[in-house]
Design a protein around this motif. Structure first.
Motif, PDB file in Angstrom:
ATOM      1  N   LEU A  98      46.774 116.462  37.604  1.00 13.49           N
ATOM      2  CA  LEU A  98      45.862 116.989  36.578  1.00 13.49           C
ATOM      3  C   LEU A  98      45.324 115.877  35.686  1.00 13.49           C
ATOM      4  CD1 LEU A  98      47.605 120.258  35.408  1.00 13.49           C
ATOM      5  CD2 LEU A  98      45.228 120.056  36.103  1.00 13.49           C
ATOM      6  N   GLU A 135      42.226 114.287  37.797  1.00 18.26           N
ATOM      7  CA  GLU A 135      40.980 115.012  38.055  1.00 18.26           C
ATOM      8  C   GLU A 135      41.037 116.408  37.464  1.00 18.26           C
ATOM      9  OE1 GLU A 135      40.201 116.708  42.116  1.00 18.26           O
ATOM     10  OE2 GLU A 135      41.949 115.515  42.619  1.00 18.26           O
ATOM     11  N   PRO A 136      39.874 116.982  37.155  1.00 18.98           N
ATOM     12  CA  PRO A 136      39.847 118.316  36.571  1.00 18.98           C
ATOM     13  C   PRO A 136      40.012 119.420  37.623  1.00 18.98           C
ATOM     14  CG  PRO A 136      37.625 117.466  36.755  1.00 18.98           C
ATOM     15  CD  PRO A 136      38.554 116.365  37.222  1.00 18.98           C
ATOM     16  N   THR A 171      39.924 123.963  37.910  1.00 17.54           N
ATOM     17  CA  THR A 171      39.440 125.169  37.259  1.00 17.54           C
ATOM     18  C   THR A 171      40.597 126.074  36.854  1.00 17.54           C
ATOM     19  OG1 THR A 171      37.552 125.046  38.762  1.00 17.54           O
ATOM     20  CG2 THR A 171      37.772 127.046  37.472  1.00 17.54           C
ATOM     21  N   ASP A 194      43.136 119.709  29.103  1.00 18.80           N
ATOM     22  CA  ASP A 194      41.902 120.440  29.343  1.00 18.80           C
ATOM     23  C   ASP A 194      42.027 121.848  28.766  1.00 18.80           C
ATOM     24  OD1 ASP A 194      39.641 121.727  30.244  1.00 18.80           O
ATOM     25  OD2 ASP A 194      40.052 121.422  32.369  1.00 18.80           O
ATOM     26  N   LEU A 251      41.052 124.878  30.924  1.00 19.57           N
ATOM     27  CA  LEU A 251      41.780 125.182  32.154  1.00 19.57           C
ATOM     28  C   LEU A 251      42.358 126.587  32.073  1.00 19.57           C
ATOM     29  CD1 LEU A 251      42.974 124.047  34.867  1.00 19.57           C
ATOM     30  CD2 LEU A 251      45.006 123.449  33.520  1.00 19.57           C
TER      31      LEU A 251
END
Length: 119
Positions: free
Chosen positions: A41, A44-45, A47, A71, A74
């Protein structure tokens, strides 16, 4: 395409979940523990974080807390046989996290994931 990060320490369950979600058109990256999932995590992002609660190295609640610090957008869904733990207000789980209690049908998982991602 929505990217899902799956953290589940049971090998068979992880394979079943990954396959069901991939068959539904999602890209899934999976790990067998919370620490490895968190490390990914940070690179990279994603969803959606789909995580078991009870895992070695870092449990799913800690993973979700740290992941949403990285994030805030998320989405988080817990898959667990310990729903009461996830729903405990003292556990500091992300406020909009969904809990899917084991056992569940794979179709129910895909439906819940679709709803979360559409929201």
């Amino acid at each position: 395409m929505s990217q899902i990060l799956l953290a589940e320490d049971d090998n068979d369950m992880r394979r079943f979940l990954s396959r069901a979600l991939q068959n539904a058109g999602y890209e899934v990256v999976s790990f067998d523990n919370g620490k490895s999932a968190y490390d990914r995590l940070r690179e990279e992002p994603f969803t959606l974080l789909l995580t078991d609660i009870v895992m070695p190295e870092m449990d799913g609640i800690e993973l979700a807390r740290r992941a949403t610090e990285l994030d805030p957008d998320l989405k988080v869904m817990f898959i667990t046989g310990f729903a009461a733990v996830a729903l405990n207000p003292d556990s500091n789980t992300p406020k909009d996290a969904k809990v899917l209690s084991k056992p569940f049908h794979l179709r129910d998982l895909v439906n819940e994931v679709s709803k979360m991602l559409a929201a």
